[in-house]
Design a protein around this motif. Structure first.
Motif, PDB file in Angstrom:
ATOM      1  N   GLY A   5       0.817  -1.221   0.000  1.00  0.00           N
ATOM      2  CA  GLY A   5       0.000   0.000   0.000  1.00  0.00           C
ATOM      3  C   GLY A   5       0.843   1.260   0.000  1.00  0.00           C
ATOM      4  N   ARG A   6       1.920   1.200   0.789  1.00  0.00           N
ATOM      5  CA  ARG A   6       2.806   2.373   0.851  1.00  0.00           C
ATOM      6  C   ARG A   6       3.474   2.628  -0.507  1.00  0.00           C
ATOM      7  NH1 ARG A   6       5.620   0.838   6.620  1.00  0.00           N
ATOM      8  NH2 ARG A   6       3.814   1.370   7.940  1.00  0.00           N
ATOM      9  N   ILE A   7       3.842   1.542  -1.172  1.00  0.00           N
ATOM     10  CA  ILE A   7       4.505   1.683  -2.483  1.00  0.00           C
ATOM     11  C   ILE A   7       3.550   2.314  -3.479  1.00  0.00           C
ATOM     12  CG2 ILE A   7       5.433   0.378  -4.432  1.00  0.00           C
ATOM     13  CD1 ILE A   7       6.583  -1.586  -2.339  1.00  0.00           C
ATOM     14  N   VAL A   8       2.266   1.822  -3.430  1.00  0.00           N
ATOM     15  CA  VAL A   8       1.273   2.375  -4.347  1.00  0.00           C
ATOM     16  C   VAL A   8       1.076   3.872  -4.106  1.00  0.00           C
ATOM     17  CG1 VAL A   8      -1.164   2.342  -4.967  1.00  0.00           C
ATOM     18  CG2 VAL A   8       0.054   0.201  -4.666  1.00  0.00           C
ATOM     19  N   VAL A   9       0.988   4.248  -2.830  1.00  0.00           N
ATOM     20  CA  VAL A   9       0.829   5.670  -2.487  1.00  0.00           C
ATOM     21  C   VAL A   9       2.024   6.484  -2.968  1.00  0.00           C
ATOM     22  CG1 VAL A   9       0.661   7.317  -0.590  1.00  0.00           C
ATOM     23  CG2 VAL A   9      -0.702   5.218  -0.554  1.00  0.00           C
ATOM     24  N   ILE A  14       4.521  10.291  -6.710  1.00  0.00           N
ATOM     25  CA  ILE A  14       5.564  10.602  -7.693  1.00  0.00           C
ATOM     26  C   ILE A  14       4.939  10.924  -9.037  1.00  0.00           C
ATOM     27  CG2 ILE A  14       7.475   9.631  -9.031  1.00  0.00           C
ATOM     28  CD1 ILE A  14       8.288  10.454  -6.255  1.00  0.00           C
ATOM     29  N   THR A  15       3.955  10.107  -9.416  1.00  0.00           N
ATOM     30  CA  THR A  15       3.292  10.323 -10.708  1.00  0.00           C
ATOM     31  C   THR A  15       2.595  11.678 -10.744  1.00  0.00           C
ATOM     32  OG1 THR A  15       2.954   7.928 -10.933  1.00  0.00           O
ATOM     33  CG2 THR A  15       1.581   9.380 -12.298  1.00  0.00           C
ATOM     34  N   ALA A  16       1.911  12.005  -9.628  1.00  0.00           N
ATOM     35  CA  ALA A  16       1.219  13.292  -9.563  1.00  0.00           C
ATOM     36  C   ALA A  16       2.195  14.450  -9.695  1.00  0.00           C
ATOM     37  CB  ALA A  16       0.436  13.399  -8.255  1.00  0.00           C
ATOM     38  N   VAL A  17       3.319  14.328  -8.965  1.00  0.00           N
ATOM     39  CA  VAL A  17       4.348  15.385  -9.043  1.00  0.00           C
ATOM     40  C   VAL A  17       4.882  15.514 -10.464  1.00  0.00           C
ATOM     41  CG1 VAL A  17       6.652  16.055  -8.290  1.00  0.00           C
ATOM     42  CG2 VAL A  17       4.986  15.243  -6.624  1.00  0.00           C
ATOM     43  N   MET A  18       5.150  14.381 -11.112  1.00  0.00           N
ATOM     44  CA  MET A  18       5.660  14.400 -12.472  1.00  0.00           C
ATOM     45  C   MET A  18       4.665  15.046 -13.429  1.00  0.00           C
ATOM     46  SD  MET A  18       8.714  13.241 -12.512  1.00  0.00           S
ATOM     47  CE  MET A  18       8.910  12.921 -14.253  1.00  0.00           C
ATOM     48  N   LEU A  19       3.372  14.678 -13.235  1.00  0.00           N
ATOM     49  CA  LEU A  19       2.343  15.256 -14.094  1.00  0.00           C
ATOM     50  C   LEU A  19       2.266  16.770 -13.908  1.00  0.00           C
ATOM     51  CD1 LEU A  19      -0.493  12.587 -13.762  1.00  0.00           C
ATOM     52  CD2 LEU A  19       0.888  13.078 -15.793  1.00  0.00           C
ATOM     53  N   ILE A  20       2.372  17.180 -12.616  1.00  0.00           N
ATOM     54  CA  ILE A  20       2.351  18.636 -12.343  1.00  0.00           C
ATOM     55  C   ILE A  20       3.537  19.321 -12.995  1.00  0.00           C
ATOM     56  CG2 ILE A  20       2.554  20.362 -10.510  1.00  0.00           C
ATOM     57  CD1 ILE A  20       0.955  18.418  -8.726  1.00  0.00           C
ATOM     58  N   LEU A  21       4.718  18.687 -12.844  1.00  0.00           N
ATOM     59  CA  LEU A  21       5.926  19.268 -13.428  1.00  0.00           C
ATOM     60  C   LEU A  21       5.820  19.338 -14.943  1.00  0.00           C
ATOM     61  CD1 LEU A  21       8.744  17.633 -11.257  1.00  0.00           C
ATOM     62  CD2 LEU A  21       8.028  20.030 -11.281  1.00  0.00           C
ATOM     63  N   ILE A  22       5.309  18.260 -15.532  1.00  0.00           N
ATOM     64  CA  ILE A  22       5.152  18.242 -16.992  1.00  0.00           C
ATOM     65  C   ILE A  22       4.173  19.318 -17.434  1.00  0.00           C
ATOM     66  CG2 ILE A  22       4.247  16.872 -18.917  1.00  0.00           C
ATOM     67  CD1 ILE A  22       5.403  14.378 -17.481  1.00  0.00           C
TER      68      ILE A  22
END
Length: 483
Positions: A5-9, A14-22
């Protein structure tokens, strides 16, 4: 299970941050592209205005300018046109587009600095700069630095002759001092011999022009209206040239005629580019440069500023005589044989009033020098070079046979100056006014094709504020452009 669960979170974060950065990077890229497009659009829009240069002016005078009133529609029209061009280049993604022209650089600003700069650029391209300056240097070389300035010793001799005449006249007639300075008013100065001054007294301005014109040459009858002349609005008009007093009976008027044009050698300094440009693009009596021009004698207009070719040519003829007159007077006074002949003639004319002889000799010298000057200008109008400094070998006229000697045919003087050189000297003497009159000719000739054109509306550069909105972001730029 807890670790999964922690890995998924973590991965989700990370994905959200990357999407924001992109997203931010993409937004920055889009804004940067929009900003770049905006800048390019401002420059292209200003180039569009510059591309609307007056083609007649450029073709005939090699000067780039655009009409800030857009053909008489007004500065607001040009501003609207610029805003529309800016909007079209930006496209539909931009809104709230505004353009304000804040300033113009006019052709006449800073004492015609933009005009002079473009003239210099053209002449440097058309003729090597060294060659341009060589034209003025050639005039200086052939004149030997002389310009008709009376030597001090000659002035002293003339003043001494006048004082002798005044003293003797006062003692003989009992009149007040100074009466002898005007022979025409002296009752005892009865003619005892033929007086050459009778010939010059009968000459009118028009007759003198006829004397210097070749027999097969007709004078242009073209004329212009000067009511809207730019030079008048800029204050670049001249005072009329005062012709030489052709009576030659008064020492004051004799000095005035000999010094009317003053020293002109210094005026040739730093005028080589302008003089060469004028010779290249403007018509004159001897050569046509622009077959669409209203006036045939444009360079003569630059000097005289009269409304017709005839008046300009007549005025220039007298001014050329005015240049030659003191030079010939000096040359005559340096020739002992001719001065001896004038003394004999003065003695014969004075008759019972010998005290008039000292001054009368110099009056007759003025008369003869003036006649010689007419002959010189006749040579110039005939397309030949006239000797600058006069001596016994190149003197043309005969004081005893005036009419016959005035029509005497002469050859080119190898080291002399031609008609164009004298035009250049006269132009150099009033270059600021000449520059203003150049604008007159540009306007008058252009108006034959574009009636609403006015040279004082001619701009060579401008500044503008541009504003637009893209996706909520406001771009503002101040740009300037010039030829």
């Amino acid at each position: 299970m807890n670790n999964k669960g922690r890995i998924v979170v973590f991965i989700s974060l990370i994905t959200a941050v990357m999407l924001i950065l992109i997203t931010l990077v993409l937004q920055v890229v889009v804004l940067s592209a929009a900003r770049s497009k905006d800048v390019i659009a401002t420059r292209l829009s200003m180039s569009d205005v510059k591309a609307c240069y007056n083609r007649y002016i450029f073709e005939h005078y090699h000067i780039l300018l655009f009409d800030k009133t857009a053909g008489g529609n007004g500065e607001a029209y040009l501003e609207e046109w610029l805003e529309q061009a800016f909007s079209e280049k930006l496209g539909d993604a931009y809104s709230d587009i505004r353009v304000v022209i804040t300033d113009f650089l006019m052709l006449t600003d800073q004492s015609y600095a933009p005009l002079k700069e473009q003239m210099q650029e053209y002449m440097t391209y058309a003729i090597a700069e060294k060659g341009v300056q060589a034209g003025v240097d050639k005039i200086k070389e052939k004149t030997g630095g002389q310009d008709g300035t009376l030597p001090e010793d000659l002035k002293e001799d003339m003043e001494h002759a006048e004082s002798e005449t005044e003293y003797a006249d006062t003692g003989n007639t009992g009149e007040q001092e100074g009466a002898g300075s005007d022979l025409e008013e002296n009752p005892v100065a009865q003619l005892a011999a033929d007086d050459p001054r009778d010939y010059t007294k009968k000459l009118s301005s028009s007759v003198i022009l006829n004397l210097v014109l070749p027999g097969d040459k007709t004078v242009s009858d073209a004329s212009i209206t000067l009511s809207d002349a730019p030079s008048l609005r800029l204050g670049g008009f001249f005072t009329n040239y005062k012709e030489v007093n052709r009576k030659f009976d008064n020492m004051v008027s004799l000095f005035e005629g000999l010094t009317a044009l003053g020293s002109w050698q210094d005026s040739l300094a730093d005028t080589g580019i302008q003089l060469a440009y004028i010779e290249q693009v403007f018509n004159c009596y001897r050569e046509e440069k622009n077959d669409t021009a209203v006036l045939a004698y444009e360079q003569e207009y630059l000097i005289a500023g009269k409304a017709s070719d005839y008046e300009n040519l007549r005025s220039v003829a007298h001014r050329m005589i005015g240049i030659r007159y003191p030079i010939n007077y000096i040359g005559l006074c340096k020739q002992p044989d001719k001065m001896e002949r004038l003394t004999e003639l003065a003695t014969a004319i004075a008759g019972a009033a010998p005290y008039l002889i000292p001054a009368l000799k110099y009056f007759l010298a003025g008369c003869w020098a003036y006649i010689e000057s007419i002959a010189d200008v006749r040579v110039l109008f005939d397309g030949k070079k006239a000797a600058f400094t006069k001596n016994q070998s190149n003197w043309i006229t005969d004081i005893d046979h005036i009419s016959e000697s005035l029509s005497k045919q002469t050859e080119d003087a190898e080291n002399g100056l031609d008609y164009q050189a004298y035009l250049s000297v006269l132009q150099a003497m009033s270059m600021e006014g000449v520059t203003g009159r150049m604008l007159d000719l540009m306007q008058i000739n252009t108006m034959q094709e574009e009636p609403d054109f006015r040279i004082l509306h001619g701009a060579v550069g401008f500044e503008a504020d541009f504003e637009s909105t893209f996706d909520g972001y406001v771009f503002r730029y101040h740009q300037q452009a010039s030829y």
